[in-house]
Design an enzyme around this catalytic site. Structure first.
Site, PDB file in Angstrom:
ATOM      1  CD  GLU A 127      -3.066  -0.910   0.086  1.00  0.00           C
ATOM      2  OE1 GLU A 127      -3.054   0.099  -0.615  1.00  0.00           O
ATOM      3  OE2 GLU A 127      -3.899  -1.829  -0.061  1.00  0.00           O
ATOM      4  CG  ASP A 254      -5.888  -6.872  -8.071  1.00  0.00           C
ATOM      5  OD1 ASP A 254      -4.884  -7.174  -7.417  1.00  0.00           O
ATOM      6  OD2 ASP A 254      -6.775  -6.118  -7.630  1.00  0.00           O
ATOM      7  CD  GLU A 351     -14.444  -4.864  -2.633  1.00  0.00           C
ATOM      8  OE1 GLU A 351     -14.792  -3.762  -3.075  1.00  0.00           O
ATOM      9  OE2 GLU A 351     -13.247  -5.178  -2.503  1.00  0.00           O
ATOM     10  CB  THR A 454      -1.727  -0.865  -9.533  1.00  0.00           C
ATOM     11  OG1 THR A 454      -3.005  -1.489  -9.454  1.00  0.00           O
ATOM     12  CG2 THR A 454      -1.129  -0.720  -8.135  1.00  0.00           C
TER      13      THR A 454
HETATM   14  C1  DMJ Z   1      -5.986   0.672  -5.400  1.00  0.00           C
HETATM   15  O1  DMJ Z   1      -5.280   0.843  -4.223  1.00  0.00           O
HETATM   16  C2  DMJ Z   1      -5.145  -0.004  -6.440  1.00  0.00           C
HETATM   17  O2  DMJ Z   1      -5.758   0.171  -7.666  1.00  0.00           O
HETATM   18  C3  DMJ Z   1      -4.925  -1.471  -6.153  1.00  0.00           C
HETATM   19  O3  DMJ Z   1      -4.257  -2.127  -7.186  1.00  0.00           O
HETATM   20  C4  DMJ Z   1      -6.216  -2.195  -5.887  1.00  0.00           C
HETATM   21  N1  DMJ Z   1      -7.309  -1.381  -5.646  1.00  0.00           N
HETATM   22  C5  DMJ Z   1      -7.268  -0.060  -5.126  1.00  0.00           C
HETATM   23  C6  DMJ Z   1      -8.456   0.703  -5.660  1.00  0.00           C
HETATM   24  O4  DMJ Z   1      -9.589  -0.037  -5.774  1.00  0.00           O
END
Ligand code: DMJ
Length: 462
Positions: A127, A254, A351, A454
């Site tokens: 994170e 993902d 979700e 991401t």
């Molecule tokens: C974000 O922190 C990033 O996109 C992560 O890869 C997964 N999802 C959250 C947002 O939904």
């Protein structure tokens, strides 16, 4: 990476993209909207920008200097014992792209005055990496102030201690001051979502160690794939053993998939494209599920490839963008239709849901971006107006159901629309950015010349 290498990479990318952009405009699937209405892009871009300012003002008024604002109780919130300025760092490049000069100036001053990583606290590597490390790197690229790069490098060096493990795959937690690590039970997203940021740091500092470290983790993880080329949900990074053999494209896996493709494009890395091609083929062979109402991706055992759960949700929606980036336009368009139908079933996406029975499994909505991100990617490649309509409809519902007097709030359940006292920093970094860029015609950011991490932080290709 040498200058010559970077120049030759830029050249190859330029050529590759001239062809891929042409190829990507060839084939699209009609979108399931009832009737087409022209979207006023300028009005929508202004609307998204106004909602950004509204939420930022709430953060400023009630949570200035903290990680986040709790939007219902109007209390400040820190993730750990000391603030890492999660919201201002994550939001900064969106301000630049929206031309919010005053807000960018005040955020920048706060960052340089208060941001200090020499703190004795354990943080979640993933994170902090995608939001803060990633945010500082794009802030440097967009703003040019080298202090952003110094902060990014300082943080990168501290986070890199997480990779001191027997396999080279990172622990989930690392102490920013001592480098102590914990959390060997991990998942592919938390193991393999570093290359885009670490590679960008290597590019700007000329030090290849960051790229090599992230690459080592990624290849160690890739080696644990099943004979069908599917990726496991659970991995122990000390033993290098699979602890949960379920495979899917959802949260936990993902962004590992996303970074294989994005890394291969951003760094023109053949090793990564050699990993991505069989991985994408396996995902599309075993996890893709064509039902009478559309294309979905389910959960399957990595050894048999048999779908065991027909579950899909807000996080899975990222894959339409990844498919578009991979020039797989038919699947991308089909999946975005499904994404949009998932959103519209309750006017806001859940979700997770069962895509066969349509029953909501987890009704929460965390202000996630992925569905709007998909519309943005597809619009960039196809210029099909219907993606503007999708984006407008989703954004209008977001305003209708998640706006508060002072900011925006997540939902406890999309069926009741009851709000939850949380506003993630990715609402500023991703949701509002992708919504804005979908409608923005300023040309300030050329989609085809960047790769987004991401967390929607853009880095220049080449
Ligand atoms: C974000 O922190 C990033 O996109 C992560 O890869 C997964 N999802 C959250 C947002 O939904």
């Amino acid at each position: 990476m040498t200058k010559t290498h970077i120049l030759s990479v830029s050249f190859i990318l330029m050529i590759a993209f001239t062809f891929s952009i042409k190829a990507q405009t060839r084939e699209t699937t009609p979108i399931l909207l009832e009737k087409s209405q022209a979207v006023d892009k300028k009005a929508m871009a202004n609307k998204v920008k106004a909602e950004f300012v509204h939420s930022w003002n709430g953060y400023k008024k009630y949570a200035w200097g903290y990680d986040a604002l709790l939007p219902l109780t109007l209390k400040p919130h820190n993730w750990y014992k000391k603030s890492l300025l999660m919201t201002p760092v994550d939001a900064f490049d969106t301000m630049i792209l929206m031309d919010l000069t005053d807000q960018a100036k005040e955020a920048k001053e706060l960052i340089f005055k208060n941001l200090d990583f020499n703190v004795d606290m354990d943080v979640q590597n993933f994170e902090v990496s995608i939001r803060i490390f990633g945010g500082l790197l794009s802030a440097y690229e967009l703003d040019g102030d080298r202090r952003f790069l110094s902060l990014a490098e300082d943080l990168g060096k501290r986070l890199m201690k997480a990779f001191n493990s027997p396999t080279g795959m990172p622990y989930r937690f690392v102490n920013l001051k001592t480098g102590a690590t914990s959390g060997p039970e991990s998942n592919p997203a938390e193991i393999g979502t570093y290359l885009v940021e670490y590679g960008t740091l290597s590019k700007h500092t000329g030090n290849p160690v960051y790229y090599q470290t992230a690459m080592k983790a990624m290849t160690a993880l890739y080696a644990l794939r099943s004979p069908l080329n599917l990726t496991a949900e659970g991995i122990n990074i000390e033993t290098g053993k699979v602890t949960n053999p379920i495979s899917h494209i959802s949260g936990g896996i993902d962004s590992y998939l996303e970074y294989m493709l994005k890394g291969s494009i951003l760094f023109n890395d053949k090793q990564l494209s050699d990993m991505w091609i069989p991985t994408a083929a396996a995902v599309n062979k075993y996890l893709a599920d064509q039902t009478p109402d559309g294309l979905w991706y389910g959960h399957a055992d990595m050894y048999t490839g048999k779908i065991s759960e027909t579950s899909y949700g807000a996080l899975d929606a990222f894959f339409s963008g990844t498919l578009a980036l991979n020039n797989d336009m038919k699947r991308s368009a089909d999946l975005q239709n499904s994404n949009y139908s998932m959103w519209m079933q309750n006017d806001i996406e859940p979700e997770s849901m069962n895509y066969v029975t349509k029953k909501v499994e987890n009704g929460s909505y965390a202000l996630r971006p992925e569905n709007i991100e998909g519309a943005y990617y597809l619009y960039q490649y196809t210029h099909d107006e219907r993606y503007l309509e999708m984006g407008k409809a989703m954004f209008d519902n977001l305003v209708k159901y998640c706006r508060t007097d002072e900011a925006y709030a997540a939902l406890k359940d999309v069926r009741t629309k009851e709000k939850r006292d949380y506003m993630e920093s990715f609402f500023f970094a991703e949701t509002l950015k992708y919504a804005f860029l979908l409608f923005d015609d300023s040309g300030k950011l050329n989609f085809h010349k960047v790769i987004f991490n991401t967390e929607a932080h853009p880095y220049k290709r080449g």
